[in-house]
Design a protein around this motif. Structure first.
Motif, PDB file in Angstrom:
ATOM      1  N   TRP A 177       0.756  -1.101   0.102  1.00 50.60           N
ATOM      2  CA  TRP A 177       0.059  -0.093   0.144  1.00 50.60           C
ATOM      3  C   TRP A 177       0.918   1.299   0.013  1.00 50.60           C
ATOM      4  O   TRP A 177       0.719   2.136  -0.467  1.00 50.60           O
ATOM      5  CB  TRP A 177      -1.036  -0.035   1.208  1.00 50.60           C
ATOM      6  N   PHE A 178       2.016   1.284   0.587  1.00 51.80           N
ATOM      7  CA  PHE A 178       2.903   2.622   0.944  1.00 51.80           C
ATOM      8  C   PHE A 178       4.252   2.324   0.572  1.00 51.80           C
ATOM      9  O   PHE A 178       5.039   2.180   1.457  1.00 51.80           O
ATOM     10  CB  PHE A 178       2.532   3.097   2.326  1.00 51.80           C
ATOM     11  N   PRO A 179       4.666   1.781  -0.972  1.00 58.65           N
ATOM     12  CA  PRO A 179       5.980   1.592  -1.237  1.00 58.65           C
ATOM     13  C   PRO A 179       6.755   2.972  -1.012  1.00 58.65           C
ATOM     14  O   PRO A 179       6.282   4.168  -1.147  1.00 58.65           O
ATOM     15  CB  PRO A 179       5.783   1.232  -2.598  1.00 58.65           C
ATOM     16  N   PRO A 180       7.998   2.932  -1.047  1.00 59.74           N
ATOM     17  CA  PRO A 180       8.918   3.965  -1.034  1.00 59.74           C
ATOM     18  C   PRO A 180       8.951   4.649  -2.457  1.00 59.74           C
ATOM     19  O   PRO A 180       8.756   3.857  -3.436  1.00 59.74           O
ATOM     20  CB  PRO A 180      10.207   3.517  -0.724  1.00 59.74           C
ATOM     21  N   LEU A 181       8.776   5.982  -2.484  1.00 64.27           N
ATOM     22  CA  LEU A 181       8.786   6.678  -3.708  1.00 64.27           C
ATOM     23  C   LEU A 181      10.143   7.536  -3.929  1.00 64.27           C
ATOM     24  O   LEU A 181      10.991   7.770  -3.111  1.00 64.27           O
ATOM     25  CB  LEU A 181       7.513   7.810  -3.599  1.00 64.27           C
ATOM     26  N   ASP A 182      10.199   7.834  -5.213  1.00 69.36           N
ATOM     27  CA  ASP A 182      11.440   8.560  -5.799  1.00 69.36           C
ATOM     28  C   ASP A 182      11.063   9.461  -6.758  1.00 69.36           C
ATOM     29  O   ASP A 182       9.740   9.523  -6.804  1.00 69.36           O
ATOM     30  CB  ASP A 182      12.689   7.422  -6.326  1.00 69.36           C
ATOM     31  N   ALA A 183      12.066  10.146  -7.483  1.00 70.87           N
ATOM     32  CA  ALA A 183      11.557  11.098  -8.440  1.00 70.87           C
ATOM     33  C   ALA A 183      10.641  10.603  -9.448  1.00 70.87           C
ATOM     34  O   ALA A 183      10.089  11.529 -10.033  1.00 70.87           O
ATOM     35  CB  ALA A 183      13.026  11.737  -8.965  1.00 70.87           C
ATOM     36  N   GLY A 184      10.580   9.383  -9.988  1.00 67.20           N
ATOM     37  CA  GLY A 184       9.576   8.803 -10.869  1.00 67.20           C
ATOM     38  C   GLY A 184       8.243   9.079 -10.420  1.00 67.20           C
ATOM     39  O   GLY A 184       7.190   9.159 -11.583  1.00 67.20           O
ATOM     40  N   PHE A 185       7.975   9.305  -9.181  1.00 66.12           N
ATOM     41  CA  PHE A 185       6.663   9.502  -8.854  1.00 66.12           C
ATOM     42  C   PHE A 185       6.343  10.934  -9.165  1.00 66.12           C
ATOM     43  O   PHE A 185       5.090  11.152  -9.877  1.00 66.12           O
ATOM     44  CB  PHE A 185       6.324   9.271  -7.451  1.00 66.12           C
ATOM     45  N   LEU A 186       7.056  11.887  -8.930  1.00 62.74           N
ATOM     46  CA  LEU A 186       6.785  13.235  -9.385  1.00 62.74           C
ATOM     47  C   LEU A 186       6.834  13.472 -10.960  1.00 62.74           C
ATOM     48  O   LEU A 186       5.843  14.313 -11.440  1.00 62.74           O
ATOM     49  CB  LEU A 186       8.018  14.295  -8.696  1.00 62.74           C
ATOM     50  N   TRP A 187       7.575  12.625 -11.598  1.00 64.61           N
ATOM     51  CA  TRP A 187       7.620  12.751 -13.166  1.00 64.61           C
ATOM     52  C   TRP A 187       6.119  12.277 -13.454  1.00 64.61           C
ATOM     53  O   TRP A 187       5.814  12.516 -14.528  1.00 64.61           O
ATOM     54  CB  TRP A 187       8.679  12.035 -13.752  1.00 64.61           C
ATOM     55  N   THR A 188       5.744  11.048 -12.993  1.00 67.43           N
ATOM     56  CA  THR A 188       4.418  10.347 -13.311  1.00 67.43           C
ATOM     57  C   THR A 188       3.345  11.480 -13.288  1.00 67.43           C
ATOM     58  O   THR A 188       2.449  11.417 -13.750  1.00 67.43           O
ATOM     59  CB  THR A 188       4.361   9.280 -12.314  1.00 67.43           C
ATOM     60  N   LEU A 189       3.324  12.285 -12.057  1.00 63.68           N
ATOM     61  CA  LEU A 189       2.439  13.113 -11.638  1.00 63.68           C
ATOM     62  C   LEU A 189       2.362  14.344 -12.740  1.00 63.68           C
ATOM     63  O   LEU A 189       1.404  14.883 -13.074  1.00 63.68           O
ATOM     64  CB  LEU A 189       2.743  13.735 -10.146  1.00 63.68           C
ATOM     65  N   LEU A 190       3.521  14.732 -13.113  1.00 65.76           N
ATOM     66  CA  LEU A 190       3.798  15.768 -14.252  1.00 65.76           C
ATOM     67  C   LEU A 190       3.017  15.304 -15.447  1.00 65.76           C
ATOM     68  O   LEU A 190       2.638  15.974 -16.116  1.00 65.76           O
ATOM     69  CB  LEU A 190       5.235  16.210 -14.257  1.00 65.76           C
ATOM     70  N   LEU A 191       3.535  13.867 -15.716  1.00 65.14           N
ATOM     71  CA  LEU A 191       2.908  13.482 -16.967  1.00 65.14           C
ATOM     72  C   LEU A 191       1.324  13.391 -16.911  1.00 65.14           C
ATOM     73  O   LEU A 191       0.684  13.785 -17.917  1.00 65.14           O
ATOM     74  CB  LEU A 191       3.395  12.072 -17.241  1.00 65.14           C
ATOM     75  N   THR A 192       0.735  12.972 -15.896  1.00 65.22           N
ATOM     76  CA  THR A 192      -0.806  12.949 -15.526  1.00 65.22           C
ATOM     77  C   THR A 192      -1.354  14.475 -15.834  1.00 65.22           C
ATOM     78  O   THR A 192      -2.340  14.334 -16.648  1.00 65.22           O
ATOM     79  CB  THR A 192      -1.018  12.396 -14.085  1.00 65.22           C
ATOM     80  N   ALA A 193      -0.560  15.394 -15.240  1.00 68.83           N
ATOM     81  CA  ALA A 193      -1.268  16.772 -15.373  1.00 68.83           C
ATOM     82  C   ALA A 193      -0.942  17.200 -16.757  1.00 68.83           C
ATOM     83  O   ALA A 193      -2.057  17.949 -17.366  1.00 68.83           O
ATOM     84  CB  ALA A 193      -0.696  17.433 -14.567  1.00 68.83           C
ATOM     85  N   VAL A 194       0.254  17.093 -17.346  1.00 67.70           N
ATOM     86  CA  VAL A 194       0.291  17.715 -18.671  1.00 67.70           C
ATOM     87  C   VAL A 194      -0.539  16.970 -19.859  1.00 67.70           C
ATOM     88  O   VAL A 194      -0.985  17.534 -20.608  1.00 67.70           O
ATOM     89  CB  VAL A 194       1.798  17.730 -19.056  1.00 67.70           C
ATOM     90  N   ALA A 195      -0.223  15.442 -19.870  1.00 70.30           N
ATOM     91  CA  ALA A 195      -1.115  14.774 -21.016  1.00 70.30           C
ATOM     92  C   ALA A 195      -2.466  14.822 -20.777  1.00 70.30           C
ATOM     93  O   ALA A 195      -3.180  15.007 -21.793  1.00 70.30           O
ATOM     94  CB  ALA A 195      -0.448  13.328 -20.829  1.00 70.30           C
ATOM     95  N   GLY A 196      -2.910  14.669 -19.541  1.00 67.10           N
ATOM     96  CA  GLY A 196      -4.514  14.639 -19.363  1.00 67.10           C
ATOM     97  C   GLY A 196      -4.789  16.113 -19.609  1.00 67.10           C
ATOM     98  O   GLY A 196      -5.859  16.162 -20.340  1.00 67.10           O
ATOM     99  N   GLY A 197      -4.129  17.053 -19.360  1.00 67.23           N
ATOM    100  CA  GLY A 197      -4.355  18.443 -19.739  1.00 67.23           C
ATOM    101  C   GLY A 197      -4.773  18.713 -21.191  1.00 67.23           C
ATOM    102  O   GLY A 197      -5.685  19.279 -21.841  1.00 67.23           O
ATOM    103  N   ILE A 198      -3.716  18.065 -21.989  1.00 63.53           N
ATOM    104  CA  ILE A 198      -3.851  18.338 -23.481  1.00 63.53           C
ATOM    105  C   ILE A 198      -4.991  17.504 -23.878  1.00 63.53           C
ATOM    106  O   ILE A 198      -5.730  18.106 -24.774  1.00 63.53           O
ATOM    107  CB  ILE A 198      -2.461  17.708 -24.113  1.00 63.53           C
ATOM    108  N   GLY A 199      -5.274  16.111 -23.196  1.00 67.71           N
ATOM    109  CA  GLY A 199      -6.322  15.474 -23.724  1.00 67.71           C
ATOM    110  C   GLY A 199      -7.457  16.246 -23.550  1.00 67.71           C
ATOM    111  O   GLY A 199      -8.620  16.151 -24.274  1.00 67.71           O
TER     112      GLY A 199
END
Length: 355
Positions: A177-199
């Motif tokens: 449920w609560f794995p350790p997170l790294d920079a990949g998580f922040l980049w994933t959130l950025l992808l979510t916001a940018v790509a989702g916003g464009i869509g």
């Protein structure tokens, strides 16, 4: 406690209770089906809660990234090599949709355009939006679409649960449920916001989910991004999507549709059965496992199918490729099918709109 907050608290508690029970029973998509059931229950009891649209869009974008984690370019070769079977499935789905709509209009009191759009197995939200543009009763179309999503999701979850057997329990126990997170998580959130916003800005049907899915898959395949989505974030997205479906039901629309409910349910069950038969054909023609074939041919919604597939051992790439092709084929042909049914399907005493 504020009276405005009390229904939300009840919704949350009921959702948590039902989801926990389904998770204990090792049912896939427990955190989608639980909130969906809770939302339906409260709506039919008179609650008028609605999930804010931005929350639904964010949940869809997160789901798109989740799907991107499992997509592989190799699936394009599989689809290309078996294009006759793929086209046969798509055309058969369109035929089932058209026949279902025609029979609904012929043997129920539904108006022609409403019956046609309500029976189309495309993205529920897209079908409702397009139905409005073509003069259908969007309340009844929404009821039919989300009722289909409810039964299709429930049936798919049960099929996956029984097909996986003891493996379902093993997969439930493997959840971190609560794995350790790294920079990949922040980049994933950025992808979510940018790509989702464009869509969203491009107004592509289901684009808020499809663009993060496609762009994320490309970035991850190319080695430029490692998509990282913790389980707790996925559960939040599942719950929002479940609520967004469940809360679309209402007591008023249920009463309005009650006259034609048996025919609507029959059409949904027949569609599920026929798609199941197509899945069996896929296991024979392409050698796929039944879970993958069933979810690939399941008549939507695409987000619900993706969540259920994520909780199974099915081939997500093939499933989402087929689901995406089905969605766009319905979007392209839906208006023509609706016009044909409304003009040529004999009907009497159409259901009148409630004032």
């Amino acid at each position: 406690m504020s009276k405005a907050l009390l229904p939300w608290l009840i919704l949350l508690l009921v959702s948590a209770a039902v989801s926990s029970l389904l998770f204990y029973l090792h049912l896939p998509a427990a955190f989608l089906l639980g909130p969906m059931a809770a939302g339906i229950t409260l709506s039919l009891c008179g609650a008028t809660l609605r999930i804010p649209r931005p929350c639904c869009l964010v949940a869809q974008a997160i789901l798109g990234c989740m799907i991107a984690q499992t997509l592989s370019p190799a699936i394009l070769g599989v689809l290309a090599a078996n294009w006759p079977v793929v086209l046969l499935i798509l055309f058969t789905t369109l035929g089932i949709s058209g026949l279902s709509g025609w029979l609904l209009v012929r043997y129920s009191a539904l108006p022609g355009v409403t019956g046609a759009w309500g029976s189309s197995p495309g993205g529920a939200a897209a079908m409702v939006a397009m139905a409005h543009d073509y003069g259908a009763d969007v309340r009844l179309v929404a009821f039919m679409q989300y009722l289909r999503v409810l039964f299709v999701a429930g049936a798919a979850a049960l099929v996956v649960r029984f097909a996986m057997g003891e493996n379902a329990q093993a997969m439930s126990q493997q959840v971190v449920w609560f794995p350790p997170l790294d920079a990949g998580f922040l980049w994933t959130l950025l992808l979510t916001a940018v790509a989702g916003g464009i869509g969203f800005l491009l107004r592509i049907p289901s684009g808020v989910m499809l663009l993060p899915m496609l762009i994320g898959a490309g970035l991850q395949t190319g080695g430029w991004l490692h998509i990282e989505l913790p389980e707790w974030l996925l559960v939040l997205a599942y719950m929002v999507l479940g609520w967004s479906v469940g809360l679309e039901f209402s007591k008023a629309i249920f009463i309005l549709a009650l006259k034609t409910l048996p025919q609507i349910l029959l059409s949904i069950f027949c569609m599920i059965l026929l798609c199941g038969l197509m899945a069996y054909g896929l296991t024979r023609w392409l050698g796929l496992d039944f879970l993958t074939a069933y979810l690939a041919t399941s008549p939507g919604g695409m987000d619900s199918v993706a969540i259920i597939a994520a909780g199974s051992s099915a081939d997500m790439s093939f499933i989402m490729a087929m689901q995406t092709l089905r969605l766009f084929s319905i979007l392209l042909t839906g208006p023509a099918i609706a016009r044909f049914i409304s003009r040529h399907a004999p009907r009497e005493n159409p259901l009148r709109e409630a004032s």
